[in-house]
Enzyme design. Structure first.
Site, PDB file in Angstrom:
ATOM      1  N   ASP A  12      32.268  92.268 -31.209  1.00 10.74           N
ATOM      2  CA  ASP A  12      30.708  92.192 -30.919  1.00 10.74           C
ATOM      3  C   ASP A  12      30.106  93.382 -30.430  1.00 10.74           C
ATOM      4  OD1 ASP A  12      28.532  90.803 -30.640  1.00 10.74           O
ATOM      5  OD2 ASP A  12      28.668  89.785 -28.543  1.00 10.74           O
ATOM      6  N   ARG A  16      23.683  96.006 -31.609  1.00 11.46           N
ATOM      7  CA  ARG A  16      22.842  96.726 -30.266  1.00 11.46           C
ATOM      8  C   ARG A  16      23.243  98.210 -30.286  1.00 11.46           C
ATOM      9  NH1 ARG A  16      25.821  93.302 -26.075  1.00 11.46           N
ATOM     10  NH2 ARG A  16      26.662  92.471 -27.822  1.00 11.46           N
ATOM     11  N   HIS A  29      27.055  98.228 -37.836  1.00 11.78           N
ATOM     12  CA  HIS A  29      28.245  97.696 -38.355  1.00 11.78           C
ATOM     13  C   HIS A  29      29.050  98.643 -39.452  1.00 11.78           C
ATOM     14  CE1 HIS A  29      26.883  93.617 -37.461  1.00 11.78           C
ATOM     15  NE2 HIS A  29      25.562  93.900 -38.310  1.00 11.78           N
ATOM     16  N   GLU A  59      28.117  80.897 -38.352  1.00 13.30           N
ATOM     17  CA  GLU A  59      26.663  80.843 -37.847  1.00 13.30           C
ATOM     18  C   GLU A  59      25.933  82.031 -38.204  1.00 13.30           C
ATOM     19  OE1 GLU A  59      29.344  79.850 -35.686  1.00 13.30           O
ATOM     20  OE2 GLU A  59      28.853  77.843 -35.830  1.00 13.30           O
ATOM     21  N   LEU A 122      52.458  93.935 -40.468  1.00 14.01           N
ATOM     22  CA  LEU A 122      51.296  93.225 -39.687  1.00 14.01           C
ATOM     23  C   LEU A 122      50.698  92.419 -40.533  1.00 14.01           C
ATOM     24  CD1 LEU A 122      49.333  93.113 -37.298  1.00 14.01           C
ATOM     25  CD2 LEU A 122      48.189  95.184 -38.326  1.00 14.01           C
ATOM     26  N   ARG A 172      37.158  90.305 -26.174  1.00 16.36           N
ATOM     27  CA  ARG A 172      35.808  90.410 -27.032  1.00 16.36           C
ATOM     28  C   ARG A 172      34.790  91.525 -26.459  1.00 16.36           C
ATOM     29  NH1 ARG A 172      31.545  85.940 -28.127  1.00 16.36           N
ATOM     30  NH2 ARG A 172      29.893  87.043 -28.917  1.00 16.36           N
ATOM     31  N   LEU A 179      32.844  81.944 -26.330  1.00 15.66           N
ATOM     32  CA  LEU A 179      33.975  82.021 -27.541  1.00 15.66           C
ATOM     33  C   LEU A 179      33.221  82.131 -28.702  1.00 15.66           C
ATOM     34  CD1 LEU A 179      36.764  79.712 -25.915  1.00 15.66           C
ATOM     35  CD2 LEU A 179      36.733  82.104 -26.232  1.00 15.66           C
ATOM     36  N   SER A 180      32.063  81.654 -28.908  1.00 18.95           N
ATOM     37  CA  SER A 180      31.271  81.758 -30.271  1.00 18.95           C
ATOM     38  C   SER A 180      31.944  81.018 -31.376  1.00 18.95           C
ATOM     39  CB  SER A 180      30.931  83.219 -30.688  1.00 18.95           C
ATOM     40  OG  SER A 180      30.114  83.765 -29.720  1.00 18.95           O
TER      41      SER A 180
HETATM   42  C1  FPP Z   1      29.146  91.357 -34.138  1.00 13.95           C
HETATM   43  O1  FPP Z   1      28.104  92.328 -33.717  1.00 13.95           O
HETATM   44  C2  FPP Z   1      29.950  91.839 -35.531  1.00 13.95           C
HETATM   45  C3  FPP Z   1      29.682  91.055 -36.543  1.00 13.95           C
HETATM   46  C4  FPP Z   1      28.839  89.870 -36.737  1.00 13.95           C
HETATM   47  C5  FPP Z   1      30.327  91.580 -37.712  1.00 13.95           C
HETATM   48  C6  FPP Z   1      31.434  92.316 -37.649  1.00 13.95           C
HETATM   49  C7  FPP Z   1      31.808  93.397 -38.542  1.00 13.95           C
HETATM   50  C8  FPP Z   1      32.287  94.580 -38.458  1.00 13.95           C
HETATM   51  C9  FPP Z   1      33.137  95.074 -37.213  1.00 13.95           C
HETATM   52  C10 FPP Z   1      32.182  95.544 -39.523  1.00 13.95           C
HETATM   53  C11 FPP Z   1      32.489  95.007 -40.733  1.00 13.95           C
HETATM   54  C12 FPP Z   1      33.954  94.470 -40.579  1.00 13.95           C
HETATM   55  C13 FPP Z   1      34.686  94.166 -41.780  1.00 13.95           C
HETATM   56  C14 FPP Z   1      36.179  93.860 -41.583  1.00 13.95           C
HETATM   57  C15 FPP Z   1      33.983  94.541 -42.932  1.00 13.95           C
HETATM   58  P1  FPP Z   1      26.699  91.727 -33.627  1.00 13.95           P
HETATM   59  O2  FPP Z   1      26.037  92.209 -34.912  1.00 13.95           O
HETATM   60  O3  FPP Z   1      26.682  90.431 -33.412  1.00 13.95           O
HETATM   61  O4  FPP Z   1      26.307  92.888 -32.423  1.00 13.95           O
HETATM   62  P2  FPP Z   1      25.003  92.489 -31.566  1.00 13.95           P
HETATM   63  O5  FPP Z   1      25.490  91.500 -30.605  1.00 13.95           O
HETATM   64  O6  FPP Z   1      24.785  93.757 -30.831  1.00 13.95           O
HETATM   65  O7  FPP Z   1      23.897  92.009 -32.197  1.00 13.95           O
END
Ligand code: FPP
Length: 224
Positions: A12, A16, A29, A59, A122, A172, A179-180
């Site tokens: 997560d 941000r 990302h 979600e 793995l 997390r 836990l979302s």
């Molecule tokens: C949460 O951060 C992250 C995601 C919903 C996507 C996770 C994706 C990656 C780590 C990159 C892509 C990974 C793969 C395997 C392709 P958020 O966007 O909810 O962050 P925020 O809480 O700051 O909004």
């Protein structure tokens, strides 16, 4: 010291992080993927057998279309780029969640699973379009016409994580304590580590510190 078989991670904080850098959420990302690579390498180094990454939840479809498209394109390119390397390094890729993506992405995912299915070093479970409640509903619906009484083993073996041991620990990042809808059944006895850093800032050192802390915990499983 506790052995570690399975680590689960809620990655997560990308959005941000991107905004904090005065760029876009999508930039976050993109850089978040570099952390994925670091953690993969470290997990192999530590001889941990299973790693489950929450990449896209049921979600997350609520997000703006542009961000959703970006995430899937990122995943597509990542797999096209890295699959051979993963395969060479003994990584087995498994998708947990319902594969309801573009034909192209479904094909790439199926191919990645097929190509790596015999690898043993793995197992990386990528949670994509994953939601724990929908996983449980799916399992209960499969079981509802069976005459046999339901028990723990039967439920576990009807989840996407069938044949995968439950995570020993959950990490997390992003300083959020929830836990979302992630692995609610499977995390019943996991040790949970909430990390303040946003995912793109999380590094090998942070990961190692958590693994070491976990190893030293006295786990009672309800006993004393
Ligand atoms: C949460 O951060 C992250 C995601 C919903 C996507 C996770 C994706 C990656 C780590 C990159 C892509 C990974 C793969 C395997 C392709 P958020 O966007 O909810 O962050 P925020 O809480 O700051 O909004």
């Amino acid at each position: 010291m506790n052995q570690i078989q399975h680590v689960a991670i809620i990655m997560d904080g990308n959005g941000r992080w991107g905004l904090k850098k005065r760029k876009s959420r999508n930039f976050g990302h993109k850089i978040g993927l570099k952390t994925v690579e670091k953690v993969l390498k470290q997990t192999i180094k530590k001889k941990i057998k299973y790693l489950t990454l929450f990449a896209f939840s049921t979600e997350n479809w609520k997000r703006p279309q542009k961000e959703v498209n970006f995430l899937f394109k990122l995943l597509e390119n990542f797999l096209l780029d890295k699959l051979s390397e993963f395969h060479k390094n003994g990584i087995k890729l498994k998708i947990i969640g319902k594969k309801r993506f573009s034909n192209q992405l479904n094909r790439i995912l199926n191919n990645a699973e097929k190509k790596t299915k015999k690898n043993k070093k793995l197992q990386v479970n990528l949670a994509l379009n994953y939601g724990s409640k929908s996983e449980l509903i799916y399992a209960f619906n499969k079981l509802k016409f069976k005459k046999k009484a339901i028990n723990e083993k039967i439920i576990s073996s009807n989840l996407f994580t069938k044949n995968i041991p439950d995570p020993d620990l959950l990490i997390r990042t992003g300083n959020t304590h929830r836990l979302s809808n992630f692995l609610l059944w499977q995390l019943a006895y996991a040790e949970i580590f909430f990390e303040k850093k946003l995912w793109p800032d999380f590094n090998e050192n942070d990961y190692n510190k958590i693994l070491l802390k976990f190893k030293k915990i006295k786990r009672n499983f309800g006993n004393i």
